[in-house]
Structure formats: structure tokens, C-alpha cells
Design a protein around this motif. Sequence first.
Motif, PDB file in Angstrom:
ATOM      1  N   ASN A 172       1.418  -1.281   0.026  1.00 42.25           N
ATOM      2  CA  ASN A 172       0.096  -0.607  -0.279  1.00 42.25           C
ATOM      3  C   ASN A 172       0.640   1.141   0.131  1.00 42.25           C
ATOM      4  N   ASN A 173       2.305   1.165  -0.402  1.00 40.69           N
ATOM      5  CA  ASN A 173       2.946   2.752  -0.915  1.00 40.69           C
ATOM      6  C   ASN A 173       2.632   3.284  -1.723  1.00 40.69           C
ATOM      7  N   VAL A 174       2.561   4.107  -1.800  1.00 45.67           N
ATOM      8  CA  VAL A 174       1.383   4.541  -2.966  1.00 45.67           C
ATOM      9  C   VAL A 174       3.058   4.861  -4.286  1.00 45.67           C
ATOM     10  N   ILE A 175       2.464   4.227  -5.727  1.00 43.14           N
ATOM     11  CA  ILE A 175       3.897   4.460  -6.534  1.00 43.14           C
ATOM     12  C   ILE A 175       3.524   5.073  -7.875  1.00 43.14           C
ATOM     13  N   GLY A 176       2.394   5.897  -7.628  1.00 47.66           N
ATOM     14  CA  GLY A 176       1.419   6.403  -9.038  1.00 47.66           C
ATOM     15  C   GLY A 176       0.487   7.128  -8.421  1.00 47.66           C
ATOM     16  N   ILE A 177       0.503   8.686  -8.751  1.00 48.92           N
ATOM     17  CA  ILE A 177      -1.152   9.409  -9.086  1.00 48.92           C
ATOM     18  C   ILE A 177      -1.321   9.720 -10.026  1.00 48.92           C
ATOM     19  N   HIS A 178      -2.220   9.715 -10.860  1.00 45.41           N
ATOM     20  CA  HIS A 178      -2.482  10.263 -11.980  1.00 45.41           C
ATOM     21  C   HIS A 178      -4.158   9.628 -12.817  1.00 45.41           C
ATOM     22  N   HIS A 179      -4.154   9.852 -14.257  1.00 47.06           N
ATOM     23  CA  HIS A 179      -5.572  10.307 -14.422  1.00 47.06           C
ATOM     24  C   HIS A 179      -5.969   9.214 -15.627  1.00 47.06           C
ATOM     25  N   GLU A 180      -5.065   7.668 -15.490  1.00 45.68           N
ATOM     26  CA  GLU A 180      -5.558   6.665 -16.092  1.00 45.68           C
ATOM     27  C   GLU A 180      -6.566   6.422 -16.179  1.00 45.68           C
ATOM     28  N   LYS A 181      -7.574   6.253 -16.819  1.00 44.15           N
ATOM     29  CA  LYS A 181      -9.169   6.092 -16.261  1.00 44.15           C
ATOM     30  C   LYS A 181      -9.444   4.895 -16.495  1.00 44.15           C
ATOM     31  N   ASP A 182      -8.680   3.394 -16.558  1.00 49.06           N
ATOM     32  CA  ASP A 182      -8.956   2.589 -17.163  1.00 49.06           C
ATOM     33  C   ASP A 182      -8.803   2.292 -15.293  1.00 49.06           C
ATOM     34  N   HIS A 183      -8.577   2.373 -14.127  1.00 50.44           N
ATOM     35  CA  HIS A 183      -7.458   1.990 -13.338  1.00 50.44           C
ATOM     36  C   HIS A 183      -8.339   1.883 -12.411  1.00 50.44           C
ATOM     37  N   HIS A 184      -8.091   1.188 -11.599  1.00 52.66           N
ATOM     38  CA  HIS A 184      -9.623   0.925 -10.256  1.00 52.66           C
ATOM     39  C   HIS A 184      -9.148   2.182  -8.462  1.00 52.66           C
ATOM     40  N   ASN A 185      -8.871   2.238  -8.873  1.00 47.94           N
ATOM     41  CA  ASN A 185      -7.801   3.032  -7.403  1.00 47.94           C
ATOM     42  C   ASN A 185      -8.816   4.676  -7.586  1.00 47.94           C
ATOM     43  N   LEU A 186      -9.556   4.485  -7.571  1.00 50.06           N
ATOM     44  CA  LEU A 186     -10.089   6.226  -7.144  1.00 50.06           C
ATOM     45  C   LEU A 186      -9.364   7.276  -5.979  1.00 50.06           C
ATOM     46  N   TYR A 187      -8.907   8.139  -6.242  1.00 50.59           N
ATOM     47  CA  TYR A 187      -8.553   8.864  -5.152  1.00 50.59           C
ATOM     48  C   TYR A 187      -9.330   9.594  -4.644  1.00 50.59           C
ATOM     49  N   LEU A 188      -9.740   9.788  -3.571  1.00 53.82           N
ATOM     50  CA  LEU A 188     -11.083  10.473  -2.453  1.00 53.82           C
ATOM     51  C   LEU A 188     -11.368  11.493  -2.310  1.00 53.82           C
ATOM     52  N   ASP A 189     -10.368  12.389  -2.797  1.00 54.09           N
ATOM     53  CA  ASP A 189     -10.053  14.087  -2.578  1.00 54.09           C
ATOM     54  C   ASP A 189      -9.518  13.941  -0.950  1.00 54.09           C
TER      55      ASP A 189
END
Lengths: 367, 387
Positions: A172-189
Motif C-alpha cells: 500500500n505504498n503509493v507508486i503513482g497518482i495519475h488520471h489513467e481512466k481504466d485504473h480502479h483505485n479512485l483518489y477520494l480527495d
Amino acid sequence: MKQLMGVINLDHELDNLNELTYFRSGAAVPFASRYRLIDFVLSNMMRADLESVGLFVRRKYRSLMDHLGDGKSWDMNRKHGGLFILPPDWNDPTDTSLGDLQHFHNNLDFFKRASAKYVVFSGTQHITTMDIEDMYKYHLEKGADVTVVYKKVDQLQPEHDLCQRVEVDEHNNVIGIHHEKDHHNLYLDMFIMEKALFLEKVKYSIAHGESYFFRDVIQKNRHNLKIAGYEYKGYHAVINSLESYYKNSLELLEPDNYFSLFKENPVQTKIKYEAPTRYLESADVSNSLIANGCIIAGKVENSVIFRGVQVRKGARITNSVIMQKCVIDENAVIENVIMDKDVHLSKDRILVGDHRRPFVIAKSSKI
Amino acid sequence: MKKKEMVAMLLAGGQGKRLKSLTKSLAKPAVYFGGTYRIIDFPLSNCTNSGIDTVGVLTQYEPLVLHSYIGVGNDWDLNRKNGGVFVLPPHERENGSSWYRGTADAIYRNLKFVDQFDPEHVLILSGDHIYKMDYNAMLQYHKERNADCTISVIDVPLEEASRFGILNTDEDLKIYEFDEKPSKPKSTLASMGVYIFKWDVLRKYLLEDGENALSSHDFGKDIIPMMVENNNSLFAYPFEGYWRDVGTVNSLWEANMDLLCDNPPLNLNDPNWRIYTRNPNQPAQYVAPGAKVSSCIVNEGCIVHGEVNHSVLFYGVEVGEGSVITDSVIMPKVKIGKNVRIHKAIISENIVIEDNMDIGIERENEDDILLIDKKSKKKKPIAAKTI
């Protein structure tokens, strides 16, 4: 000593709910029969017993201020700390900050006065029942600089397109924050970090001409910071468009959604003193959410009805969201409609929208 | 303290024995009514709506629920810097301690409280009735007649008059006689237990009555008859509108049923005369597919799958599939299972009704209202439904 303080930052939230956000911010949009969107994050913050909560808001804050008052409804009318509504009041002639860094720079006192050591940041578009204390403990355990919250969704929805994604490794270490639309992990702001580190980063990023804290400090510097991902697993809806508003409103009619949002912990909102709802003899209601203060003599089906709505005899409401104090006269027909507050629909009128594209009636109209 | 023209004193210490188990662990004014209220909400809201901002609430019997319910009074807008709501239970004094011995004694023992505000008039209320009333209009009437005491009255049917304190007046409504529960009533003007006194006059009578060992220290039995006897000027103030005493299980049920017709005699939706209450902050009520709800009052937090007709549902009530509820009052957080039938009953707070129960379907006396509480379940098991 309370270790946590909160920031609700509306700077990233576009007012893109058409008529519903012409005169109010997205955070103040009424939702689920008796709440406004901001109630959900405030209630989550209330449960975590934060020392203080600052609301950074740039415009259209009248209805929000009216709703929040002194924060009493969320137990945030405290002698020390509590709720601070912080609209722009920027008088520092040497100020060169941009974007949401302006809020932070111009309200440094808000952060410095609090004795809390950690700050939780959140928006209001993601509706959750987030346990902030648990996230805080997780943040400490991970020894991270920043912990960001994500939700792994089974099925991507159109409204998820606008959300950022959080890519994590097996720890669960973050290795990327991006806008790839087919990725399922939504950032909840939502993220948490130590106040001292936050203030240091604000100072540094202003000096370097940056403008948005999350993008410029966290996202771009993911190699220089230890960023942990916290997976949230409860109820989740994101309201960032009219379609998502409509869809998520009606989805609350599914008992699973209703229970997972409301049953465990109460959601607090500004108290209104309405009588309980009266169903007259001719009332015919099914699969609907109904708030107090209504008088219902007509037919209501698959709909969400807010406080103080009157549905007269012979009127028919289907697949619609009817906000506070609307009056639907005899034999009027409403289908696939979002009706903002105080609308009066006269006798025999017919309003029909499309189920993918609801018809929106602006506040206080008379039709 | 700032001077007030009128201070209200609300008598809320009564037990209300005839409400049976509903008042087992709370005082009568705290009994639930109308889907969300407690009885005391009515006099308190009337005070707020009449512009009275100083209210002493006299408590005695099982005051815990009442005390915590009233709190600092913010729900009735009575959390004021000058005045506001004050809860006044009996207290120990220099010369010993005892309970409030009667309605008048309760005021007598709080002379100091009233004196703080140096009022011209004192309004005496009870926490037993359901009604909406403008006390300020009554005060104007009282002042216009320069009365020592004004008693609010309601016209009752002659056959019921012997249940009330009856006032006999001359044509201009000046009272010449007070009959407490007369066997042969001479008039139909019943006292509603709402009095306005000139404070200096009442004060004198209270001091006298307080020292009188033979007195029962009651407004209706002692103070008012004494004032009539002494030729004080007492007037009746005729009240028109809905007023109900909810002192028995049956009358409480009836008053609840009064709310259910399409044009109820007591309008709770009037934005100009709201009845304030503590909001339990529940999510919206959910009426499921296949449910049927008509001629009902339903509060937030309810989840209805079955059929509810001509009934009152307080907050957080769940009604399972196939259940049918008629002519009943279901108090907060009652969970009703599937295929239950309930008719003409009051179900107390927090009760769980198992699947397939029949309540009140076969009854000995059609006029009696069944009161279901935790004990009644254990004592006489409710017959399982037989089809």
C-alpha cells in the motif's frame, strides 16, 4: 490533547451541477432528502473529534454559510477550535501565492493557533462514511509523510472519469497518482500529513511559484515523499455532474446503499423543525425516500423527496428528486426531473425528462 | 436579572398514573405524542411563539428524561442570556426539605426564582395538554380587565363537565364561583389549567397558603377558591381551538388519531406556529416497493415495507413485509417483524415485535386501547397468527 485538525478545501471543486450550482457551491447542494453534500465530510470529521476544521471557499458561499452557522449541528461551536469558515480576505501586499496555496498562506494563523499536530484535508464531492481516526492511526503506523485515501471500485462509472487514481504496491505504498481512466483505485480527495511538514511545504512551494498543493507538492514529489495509500471500503458516491447527482440520489433507494450510508453512524445536518410527514388517505408511495414536513396526497414512486414538499391529490412523481418546499399541484405529472427548492408546479402540468439526462428546474420557479 | 413583564411557570412534576406504563420511568409531560413530540413541547413552543422568553419548569416525578430533554432549551429558542428556561426541582432549604406538596406549593417554594425577574404577571401552565395557544393574547385580555387572575377556559359538553374544574361567571365573564369537578355542573366553561396572575397578588396568597397546614396547596382547590371568596377580580378567558387532555391511555390514543384526517383540527404544519421539539436527526424515511402508507403520520428514520393505515409512526420504526398496522401509535425505534397485525394499540418505545404476531385483532373490548410494553410481552404472550 487532540492530535487532528481538518481542512475542507473547495478550491478544486467545479460548480458543474448546472442549475443546482448557479447560486451555490457544489458543497451546498442538497442531497438524500435532508442533507447537503458537505454534511457527510463534516459528520465524519465530527466523529473523529477534530480540534478545529477550516473551510476554504472562494465564491458562492452564502448558502453554505447559512447552512453551517456556527457549526453547532456538527458539535463544532467550541470555545477553543471548532468550525472556521474562511472565505478570501487577503490583504498581504507581499503575497505572491497562487491557487489553493493562497488559502493556506493567508490563513497561516488558523494552522499555527491549533495545537493539533496533524492535518486531514478533504473535499466534499466524495460521499463516504470514512473513519478518520482509523486513517490517522494507519498513517502513524506506516510512518508516512503523507497518507492518501483511495477506494477500489469494482465497476468504473462515467463520473469516475474526472477522479484521479492512486496506484499502490503490495504494501500500500503509493507508486503513482495519475488520471489513467481504466485504473480502479479512485483518489477520494482526502489526505493526512503532519502540520509542520505541511507548513514547510507551503512555504517552499510558494517560493517556487507553485499553485496547487496536492498536484505540485504531493503528486509531483512522490519520489521525495513517503506516501502511503489508505484503502477505504465503505459506501462511496462521487457527485461531480448532474448525471452523477441524479444517479446516486436514486441509488439510495436500494436498501443496501441506504443502510451502508446511514445505519452505522448518524449523519448530522442543520436542524429544521418540521412536523413528521403526513400521508393523506389518497397517498400512494412506493420505493421512495421522504423527509419530514411533507404532506402527500398523490403518487410518489422511485423518488427522493426533501423536507416540506406538498404533493397534492392526483399528482404523480416518478424517478425524480424534489427539493425543499416544492408544491406539486393536483394532477401534475413529473418524471425524471430534478426540482430545486421552492418550485411551484401548477395543476395538470407535465414535466418529463430523460432517465439519463434529467430535466432540471431552477430554484423558486413557478411553472 | 432584567425585569420581565411576565414569567411562565410550567408545572411538570406530575406522574400521570392513568398513562400506566408510559409514565413508569418518566414524568407525564415527557410522554411522546404525534410522531415526534413530547407533551411538554406544546406549552414550551406556545411560550416561544407568544414571545415569552422566561420559563421555569417545575419537576419532581422521574425527572431524568425531562431534565436531559429540556437541556438548556435551545430547541425552543429558550437558551437566552436574559431569561430562558430553568428547570426547578424541589430543593433543600435552611429549615429542612420536602417534596412539592401541590401545584401552588411548587410556585411558593420558588418565590425567589420569580422575584429575580420582578414580573408584573405570572403565567401558570401545566405540561399535560395538547393545544396551540397565544398566551400573549391572553395577557392582553388580562391587562385590559385589570384582572388579578385570568383563567383560560374551554367550552366542554355538559355531560363531561363534571370531569373538569368548572367556572361559573356572570355575563362579562367575571368569575363568581369555582367548582372543582362538580357532580352537578352549573356551566360548561372548563378550566384549562392556564392561569395568569398579577404577581404581587398571587405572591400574597402563596405566602398565606404556604403557612396553612390544612391546605392542599393546589391552585384549583385552594388558591383560586380563596381568591373568589375574597372578591378578587377573576376573569375567564374563552379559548377556541383544539385542546385535549391526554391523561389516559385512551385519550392519548384519541389525540394521536385526531391528527390523521386530511384536515386535522390541530395543524402541526403551520409555519407561523411551529411546535418545536428535539430533533433525533434520523435519515429520511424509506417507503419500500409494495408498501402502502395512507392516513398516517410518519417520522424520519422509519423503514416501511408493510401496510400502515391510520396510524402514527415515531422515528426509527421498522415495519416488515406483509405486516398490517391500523389505528395504532408506534413509539420510537419499535421494530415490527413480518406478517404482524396490529390494531388499535400503542406500542411503547424500543419494543421488538416478532414475526407473525397478532396484536389487538381479537379483543375483549373494542373501546380499550392495548398498551404494549416490555412487560406485557412477557406476561401474556401474544397469540401467534393462525391461518
